[in-house]
Each structure stands twice: as structure tokens, then as C-alpha cells.
Design a protein around this motif. Structure first.
Motif, short mmCIF file in Angstrom:
data_model
loop_
_atom_site.label_atom_id
_atom_site.label_comp_id
_atom_site.label_asym_id
_atom_site.label_seq_id
_atom_site.Cartn_x
_atom_site.Cartn_y
_atom_site.Cartn_z
N TYR A 83 0.82 -1.20 0.00
CA TYR A 83 0.00 0.00 0.00
C TYR A 83 0.87 1.26 0.00
CZ TYR A 83 -3.56 3.38 1.40
OH TYR A 83 -4.39 4.47 1.45
N PHE A 84 2.05 1.20 0.63
CA PHE A 84 2.92 2.36 0.73
C PHE A 84 4.09 2.31 -0.26
CE2 PHE A 84 0.93 2.26 4.97
CZ PHE A 84 0.37 3.53 4.97
N ASN A 85 3.95 1.54 -1.32
CA ASN A 85 4.98 1.53 -2.36
C ASN A 85 4.85 2.77 -3.24
OD1 ASN A 85 5.90 -0.88 -1.39
ND2 ASN A 85 5.11 -2.12 -3.06
N ILE A 86 5.97 3.25 -3.76
CA ILE A 86 5.99 4.44 -4.60
C ILE A 86 5.37 4.11 -5.95
CG2 ILE A 86 7.46 6.12 -5.75
CD1 ILE A 86 9.51 5.59 -3.49
N GLU A 87 4.34 4.84 -6.29
CA GLU A 87 3.66 4.65 -7.56
C GLU A 87 3.82 5.86 -8.48
OE1 GLU A 87 -0.40 3.88 -6.56
OE2 GLU A 87 0.07 2.01 -5.52
N ASN A 88 3.99 7.03 -7.89
CA ASN A 88 3.99 8.26 -8.68
C ASN A 88 5.17 9.14 -8.25
OD1 ASN A 88 3.19 10.30 -10.37
ND2 ASN A 88 1.41 10.90 -9.16
N ILE A 89 6.02 9.51 -9.22
CA ILE A 89 7.13 10.42 -8.96
C ILE A 89 6.90 11.66 -9.81
CG2 ILE A 89 9.62 10.75 -9.01
CD1 ILE A 89 9.86 7.66 -8.93
N VAL A 90 6.74 12.81 -9.15
CA VAL A 90 6.45 14.06 -9.84
C VAL A 90 7.68 14.95 -9.75
CG1 VAL A 90 4.95 16.09 -9.86
CG2 VAL A 90 4.01 13.86 -9.25
N ILE A 91 8.11 15.46 -10.89
CA ILE A 91 9.24 16.39 -10.96
C ILE A 91 8.70 17.73 -11.46
CG2 ILE A 91 11.54 16.80 -11.90
CD1 ILE A 91 11.38 14.17 -10.35
N THR A 92 9.00 18.81 -10.75
CA THR A 92 8.55 20.13 -11.18
C THR A 92 9.74 21.09 -11.24
OG1 THR A 92 8.03 20.80 -8.91
CG2 THR A 92 6.24 19.84 -10.19
N GLY A 93 9.65 22.06 -12.13
CA GLY A 93 10.64 23.11 -12.23
C GLY A 93 11.80 22.81 -13.17
N ASN A 94 11.81 21.65 -13.77
CA ASN A 94 12.93 21.29 -14.65
C ASN A 94 12.66 21.74 -16.08
OD1 ASN A 94 10.87 19.26 -14.69
ND2 ASN A 94 12.25 17.97 -15.86
N LYS A 95 13.71 22.26 -16.73
CA LYS A 95 13.63 22.63 -18.14
C LYS A 95 14.79 22.02 -18.91
CE LYS A 95 11.22 26.91 -17.21
NZ LYS A 95 11.48 28.00 -16.32
N ALA A 96 16.00 22.16 -18.39
CA ALA A 96 17.19 21.70 -19.09
C ALA A 96 17.48 20.22 -18.83
CB ALA A 96 18.40 22.53 -18.69
N VAL A 97 17.04 19.70 -17.69
CA VAL A 97 17.32 18.32 -17.31
C VAL A 97 16.01 17.53 -17.38
CG1 VAL A 97 18.26 16.81 -15.52
CG2 VAL A 97 19.18 19.11 -15.81
N SER A 98 16.05 16.35 -17.97
CA SER A 98 14.83 15.55 -18.14
C SER A 98 14.39 14.93 -16.81
CB SER A 98 15.05 14.44 -19.16
OG SER A 98 15.91 13.45 -18.62
N LYS A 99 13.11 14.57 -16.78
CA LYS A 99 12.53 13.92 -15.60
C LYS A 99 13.26 12.62 -15.30
CE LYS A 99 8.25 11.78 -14.02
NZ LYS A 99 6.86 11.47 -14.28
N GLU A 100 13.56 11.85 -16.32
CA GLU A 100 14.23 10.55 -16.15
C GLU A 100 15.62 10.74 -15.54
OE1 GLU A 100 12.72 11.49 -19.05
OE2 GLU A 100 10.92 10.27 -18.75
N ILE A 112 15.58 7.03 -6.90
CA ILE A 112 14.25 6.57 -6.46
C ILE A 112 13.78 5.49 -7.43
CG2 ILE A 112 11.86 7.21 -6.04
CD1 ILE A 112 12.82 10.04 -5.50
N GLU A 113 13.31 4.39 -6.86
CA GLU A 113 12.79 3.30 -7.66
C GLU A 113 11.29 3.14 -7.42
OE1 GLU A 113 14.96 -0.12 -6.42
OE2 GLU A 113 16.89 0.88 -6.68
N PRO A 114 10.49 3.17 -8.50
CA PRO A 114 9.06 2.89 -8.30
C PRO A 114 8.88 1.49 -7.72
CG PRO A 114 9.46 3.84 -10.46
CD PRO A 114 10.80 3.54 -9.87
N GLY A 115 7.95 1.35 -6.80
CA GLY A 115 7.71 0.06 -6.16
C GLY A 115 8.42 -0.07 -4.82
N LYS A 116 9.35 0.81 -4.52
CA LYS A 116 10.05 0.79 -3.24
C LYS A 116 9.15 1.42 -2.17
CE LYS A 116 14.43 2.19 -1.16
NZ LYS A 116 15.68 2.92 -1.36
N ASN A 117 9.28 0.97 -0.93
CA ASN A 117 8.46 1.50 0.15
C ASN A 117 8.80 2.97 0.40
OD1 ASN A 117 7.74 2.12 3.08
ND2 ASN A 117 6.77 0.14 2.79
N ILE A 118 7.78 3.79 0.52
CA ILE A 118 7.96 5.23 0.64
C ILE A 118 8.62 5.63 1.96
CG2 ILE A 118 5.72 5.81 1.66
CD1 ILE A 118 5.63 8.12 -0.44
N PHE A 119 8.48 4.81 3.00
CA PHE A 119 9.08 5.12 4.30
C PHE A 119 10.56 4.76 4.35
CE2 PHE A 119 4.57 4.64 5.45
CZ PHE A 119 4.37 5.90 5.98
N LYS A 120 11.04 4.01 3.38
CA LYS A 120 12.46 3.65 3.35
C LYS A 120 13.29 4.69 2.62
CE LYS A 120 11.76 -1.29 3.83
NZ LYS A 120 11.94 -2.61 3.23
#
Length: 156
Positions: free
Chosen positions: A59-76, A84-92
Motif C-alpha cells: 500500500y505504501f509503495n511508490i507509484e507516482n514520482i512528480v518532478i517540477t521546475g525542470n527545463k534543461a534536465v529531463s525527468k528521467e 528513487i525506484e518505483p515500487g520501493k516503500n515510501i518510508f524507506k
């Protein structure tokens, strides 16, 4: 002789009553101590079970990673830099370490990492703005308004 027997019995009854009273005081105080110990064990056990459940449940696994403010560097690239790895526990996640890793890129002036339950992580970045060009031995670099050299230009 009879008088001494009565005195003896009276003294014995008195000492028996004192022993009985001290036993009841001891039992009452030891009962309170046992109650406190059992209560402490129950609270610690509930904390431990809850902690383990929270760290294991999907239930507390990372599902959504939001990046804001970037222009020159990609989200990836920012996600890779953050580690950060999707699926990893958010409390870790160690938010401070992620912030330092992303801020280690000289293109970023400010970085803020936030955690939203149950499974969202937001990284807000503010990129440096070029204020001048710097020529060092024929190579050109971008310099921000604070005097930080943050990017080598491939061609000018």
C-alpha cells in the motif's frame, strides 16, 4: 504461667497481623509493577507489528514520482540522479540524501523533496539561470548570478 501464655499469644497474633499486612502491601505493589510491565510489553509489541506491517505492505509503495521546475534536465535524469525506484516503500526513502544527490548536479540551485502518502514523491527543482559566459583557455562556461560555474558549453 497463664499470664505469660496470653502475652505470648497476643504478641504472636500481633506479629502475624504485621506479616499479613506486609504481605498484602507487597502483593499490591508487585501487582502494580506487573501491570506496568505487561502494559509496556503490549505497547512495544503493537508498535513493532505496526512498523513491520507499514514497511512491508504494498500500500505504501511508490507509484507516482512528480518532478517540477525542470527545463534543461529531463525527468528521467532527475529520477536516476535521485535514486528513487518505483515500487520501493515510501518510508524507506531518506529525503535528505535524495535532496543532496540531486543538488549535487551543478545545474540545480534549489531542490526540495516531499513525500505524500500513500505512494507519491515530489521533487521540486530550481535550475540555475545563466548570467554570463566565461572563457577559460578557449572553453566557454555558463556562470549564474552568484558566480557559480555550472555548465560547459560544447560550442559557442
Amino acid at each position: 504461667m497463664r499470664y505469660s501464655k496470653n502475652v505470648y499469644l497476643t504478641k504472636r497474633r500481633h506479629s502475624d497481623a504485621k506479616r499479613q499486612e506486609s504481605r498484602s502491601v507487597f502483593l499490591k505493589s508487585s501487582g502494580k509493577v506487573m501491570t506496568v510491565l505487561v502494559g509496556t510489553v503490549v505497547v512495544i509489541s503493537l508498535f513493532w507489528i505496526t512498523r513491520n506491517f507499514v514497511l512491508v505492505t504494498p500500500y505504501f509503495n511508490i507509484e507516482n514520482i512528480v518532478i517540477t521546475g525542470n527545463k534543461a534536465v529531463s525527468k528521467e535524469d532527475i529520477i536516476k540522479l535521485a535514486g528513487i525506484e518505483p515500487g520501493k516503500n515510501i518510508f524507506k526513502l531518506n529525503l535528505v540524501k535524495i535532496q543532496y544527490r540531486v543538488k549535487g548536479n551543478p545545474l540545480f540551485d534549489k531542490v526540495c523533496v516531499k513525500r505524500y502518502l500513500p505512494g507519491k514523491v515530489e521533487i521540486q527543482v530550481e535550475e540555475r539561470k545563466a548570467a554570463a559566459f566565461l572563457n577559460i583557455k578557449g572553453d566557454f562556461y555558463l556562470v549564474c548570478e552568484n558566480g557559480v560555474i555550472f555548465k560547459k558549453l560544447s560550442s559557442f
